[in-house]
Motif scaffolding. Structure first.
Motif, short mmCIF file in Angstrom:
data_model
loop_
_atom_site.label_atom_id
_atom_site.label_comp_id
_atom_site.label_asym_id
_atom_site.label_seq_id
_atom_site.Cartn_x
_atom_site.Cartn_y
_atom_site.Cartn_z
N ILE A 29 31.70 30.95 74.88
CA ILE A 29 32.64 31.74 75.66
C ILE A 29 32.21 33.21 75.66
O ILE A 29 31.43 33.65 74.82
CB ILE A 29 34.08 31.63 75.12
CG1 ILE A 29 34.19 32.29 73.73
CG2 ILE A 29 34.53 30.18 75.06
CD1 ILE A 29 35.61 32.36 73.19
N GLN A 30 32.74 33.97 76.62
CA GLN A 30 32.57 35.42 76.64
C GLN A 30 33.66 36.05 77.49
O GLN A 30 33.98 35.55 78.57
CB GLN A 30 31.19 35.82 77.21
CG GLN A 30 30.94 37.32 77.14
CD GLN A 30 29.52 37.70 77.54
OE1 GLN A 30 28.75 36.87 78.04
NE2 GLN A 30 29.15 38.96 77.30
N ASP A 31 34.24 37.14 76.97
CA ASP A 31 35.26 37.90 77.69
C ASP A 31 36.38 37.00 78.22
O ASP A 31 36.80 37.12 79.38
CB ASP A 31 34.61 38.68 78.84
CG ASP A 31 35.53 39.77 79.38
OD1 ASP A 31 36.50 40.13 78.69
OD2 ASP A 31 35.28 40.25 80.51
N GLY A 32 36.82 36.08 77.38
CA GLY A 32 37.93 35.21 77.75
C GLY A 32 37.58 34.10 78.72
O GLY A 32 38.48 33.42 79.23
N GLN A 33 36.29 33.89 78.98
CA GLN A 33 35.87 32.86 79.93
C GLN A 33 35.02 31.81 79.22
O GLN A 33 34.21 32.13 78.35
CB GLN A 33 35.06 33.48 81.07
CG GLN A 33 35.80 34.56 81.85
CD GLN A 33 37.02 34.03 82.56
OE1 GLN A 33 36.97 32.97 83.19
NE2 GLN A 33 38.13 34.76 82.44
N LEU A 34 35.20 30.55 79.64
CA LEU A 34 34.39 29.46 79.11
C LEU A 34 33.08 29.41 79.87
O LEU A 34 33.06 29.16 81.07
CB LEU A 34 35.15 28.14 79.25
CG LEU A 34 34.46 26.87 78.73
CD1 LEU A 34 34.25 26.96 77.22
CD2 LEU A 34 35.27 25.62 79.08
N LEU A 35 31.97 29.64 79.18
CA LEU A 35 30.66 29.63 79.82
C LEU A 35 30.04 28.23 79.86
O LEU A 35 29.38 27.87 80.83
CB LEU A 35 29.69 30.58 79.09
CG LEU A 35 30.11 32.04 78.98
CD1 LEU A 35 29.02 32.84 78.26
CD2 LEU A 35 30.40 32.63 80.35
N ALA A 36 30.23 27.46 78.78
CA ALA A 36 29.64 26.12 78.71
C ALA A 36 30.34 25.33 77.62
O ALA A 36 30.80 25.89 76.62
CB ALA A 36 28.14 26.20 78.42
N SER A 37 30.41 24.00 77.81
CA SER A 37 31.11 23.12 76.87
C SER A 37 30.18 22.10 76.25
O SER A 37 29.22 21.65 76.88
CB SER A 37 32.25 22.37 77.59
OG SER A 37 33.20 23.26 78.11
N ASP A 38 30.48 21.72 75.00
CA ASP A 38 29.84 20.60 74.31
C ASP A 38 28.32 20.69 74.39
O ASP A 38 27.65 19.75 74.82
CB ASP A 38 30.34 19.28 74.89
CG ASP A 38 30.23 18.14 73.88
OD1 ASP A 38 29.95 18.42 72.69
OD2 ASP A 38 30.40 16.97 74.29
N LEU A 39 27.78 21.80 73.96
CA LEU A 39 26.35 22.07 74.08
C LEU A 39 25.53 21.34 73.01
O LEU A 39 25.99 21.15 71.89
CB LEU A 39 26.09 23.57 73.97
CG LEU A 39 26.64 24.42 75.12
CD1 LEU A 39 26.75 25.87 74.71
CD2 LEU A 39 25.73 24.28 76.34
N GLN A 70 39.91 40.65 67.73
CA GLN A 70 38.64 41.26 67.32
C GLN A 70 37.51 41.04 68.32
O GLN A 70 36.47 41.69 68.23
CB GLN A 70 38.19 40.70 65.97
CG GLN A 70 39.04 41.11 64.79
CD GLN A 70 38.48 40.57 63.48
OE1 GLN A 70 37.34 40.09 63.40
NE2 GLN A 70 39.28 40.64 62.42
N MET A 71 37.67 40.12 69.26
CA MET A 71 36.56 39.73 70.14
C MET A 71 36.12 40.89 71.03
O MET A 71 36.93 41.60 71.60
CB MET A 71 36.95 38.52 70.98
CG MET A 71 36.90 37.21 70.21
SD MET A 71 37.26 35.76 71.23
CE MET A 71 36.57 34.47 70.19
N ASP A 72 34.81 41.05 71.14
CA ASP A 72 34.18 42.10 71.94
C ASP A 72 33.71 41.50 73.26
O ASP A 72 32.91 40.55 73.26
CB ASP A 72 32.98 42.68 71.17
CG ASP A 72 32.34 43.86 71.85
OD1 ASP A 72 32.47 43.99 73.08
OD2 ASP A 72 31.68 44.65 71.15
N PRO A 73 34.17 41.99 74.39
CA PRO A 73 33.79 41.41 75.68
C PRO A 73 32.30 41.51 75.99
O PRO A 73 31.79 40.80 76.87
CB PRO A 73 34.62 42.21 76.70
CG PRO A 73 34.97 43.48 76.00
CD PRO A 73 35.12 43.11 74.56
N GLU A 74 31.58 42.37 75.25
CA GLU A 74 30.14 42.50 75.47
C GLU A 74 29.34 41.42 74.76
O GLU A 74 28.14 41.28 75.01
CB GLU A 74 29.67 43.88 74.99
CG GLU A 74 30.32 45.05 75.71
CD GLU A 74 30.02 45.04 77.19
OE1 GLU A 74 28.87 44.77 77.56
OE2 GLU A 74 30.95 45.30 77.99
#
Length: 376
Positions: free
Chosen positions: A262-272, A228-232
């Protein structure tokens, strides 16, 4: 009119580590304060005491000095007797000493604000058969001695003051190793039991872990979410093993007991932290993927204080994606999910029925409804 003797204890440092992603407050209070955390335990207790304020003429409060309870109780107009001069800030030993000082006076109820560590301190010192009730103020609350929310704790205490029939039960005290918790491992340990007013609508259950037969279901849930995830859109990934399964499906590193982005299958930032999350979600299309606490039903306010009221509002109610196995929902025994964000207006706004993803192409509707709002 009989006087009701109320023992009052506040752990001023409880919950400090939650919003700044420290997963607790034990031994890290100074670090949490340096990162911008603000003490909130007294505010949580104030929510509970608001239900007792109309009854204060018949209540005698036994407490510790300053932030342990005296300051708040006097500010709210209660008749206060200070039994212990606490250090500033107070320590676990102050809590234990105060509990022991209360014993000869046999309070009708000890109302305390803290987390599992505070419950442990009471359990180690409280007199047998002494009724206690916790106001949830900690990061992690696995013990079955707390109200579902601060208001719920206040409602139960007020029932006792008014002489309403309130039975009692033995509530388990459990705590985890915070050092291991920060490393992504949950090591819970049983520390004993305390006598708790039994009002199942208002008092939370002991946190339950996952069951082995949920593993395949969790994989199905993860597959459904990923599809269901939307890359946008960007996705805030909450804590817990069900959300971790989604991250595993994506092949991404996961902070089991923290919050990732995360976005579009990529990890943007961890443990925020809460502040970092707010900065990243404001004005950006964002969805929140979250699960509820097994056995308790809390969606917000237990171990995920990084999801602050400001963050939740910025994301929006309609962008919350909830995951849970049917076993987890069934274990709630028809009790609704609970939001305990620390913002009562937001908690009320979040109420209603939600679509819960329970498998691949499988979902149910389940309510979120805080118990105290039924009185309004």
């Amino acid at each position: 009119m009989a006087v009701f003797t109320l023992g009052l204890i506040i752990n001023p440092l409880a919950g400090l580590g939650g919003s700044v992603a420290l997963k607790g407050s034990d031994q890290v209070a100074e670090q949490a304060l340096a990162l911008g955390a603000e003490p909130r335990a007294h505010l949580r207790m104030a929510e509970a005491l608001a239900y007792l304020a109309p009854l204060k003429a018949r209540i005698r409060v036994l407490t510790g000095s300053g932030a342990m309870g005296e300051s708040l109780a006097r500010e709210m107009g209660f008749n206060v007797e200070v039994l212990h001069q606490a250090s500033e800030p107070s320590t676990a030993e102050d809590t234990r000493t105060l509990v022991r000082a209360m014993a000869p006076l046999r309070p009708n109820l000890i109302l305390f604000a803290g987390g599992d560590g505070t419950a442990r301190d009471l359990c180690a010192s409280v007199a047998p058969q002494q009724p206690v009730l916790g106001v949830p103020a900690g990061v992690k609350i696995h013990s079955g001695v707390y109200g579902l929310t601060p208001k719920a704790s206040g409602i139960v205490a007020a029932q006792m003051v008014k002489g309403e029939l309130v039975s009692v039960t033995d509530g388990e005290v459990r705590d985890i190793d915070e050092a291991a918790f920060r490393a992504g491992q949950v090591r819970a340990r049983y520390f004993g039991e305390m006598t708790v007013p039994e009002a199942l609508r208002y008092v939370q259950a002991v946190k339950m872990g996952g069951r082995e037969d949920d593993a395949l279901v969790t994989d199905d849930i993860a597959a459904e979410v990923v599809e269901q995830m939307d890359p946008e859109w960007q996705y805030v990934m909450g804590s817990g093993s069900t959300v971790a399964a989604v991250m595993a499906e994506l092949g991404l590193d996961n902070t089991l007991l923290g919050v990732d982005l995360i976005q579009d299958g990529q990890l943007l930032a961890s443990d925020l932290t809460a502040a970092e999350l707010l900065q990243r979600v404001q004005g950006v299309p964002t969805k929140l993927v979250i699960t509820l606490i097994g056995g308790q039903g809390h969606l917000f306010g237990r171990g995920n204080q990084q999801l602050s009221p400001a963050v939740i509002r910025a994301i929006g109610r309609d962008n919350i994606i909830i995951l849970a196995s049917k076993n987890k929902l069934t274990a709630l025994a028809h009790r609704p999910m609970v939001a305990d964000t620390g913002d009562s207006q937001l908690d009320s706004a979040l109420q209603g029925h939600y679509r819960i993803i329970t498998g691949y192409r499988d979902a149910v509707l389940y309510p979120l409804a805080n118990p105290e709002d039924a009185l309004c």
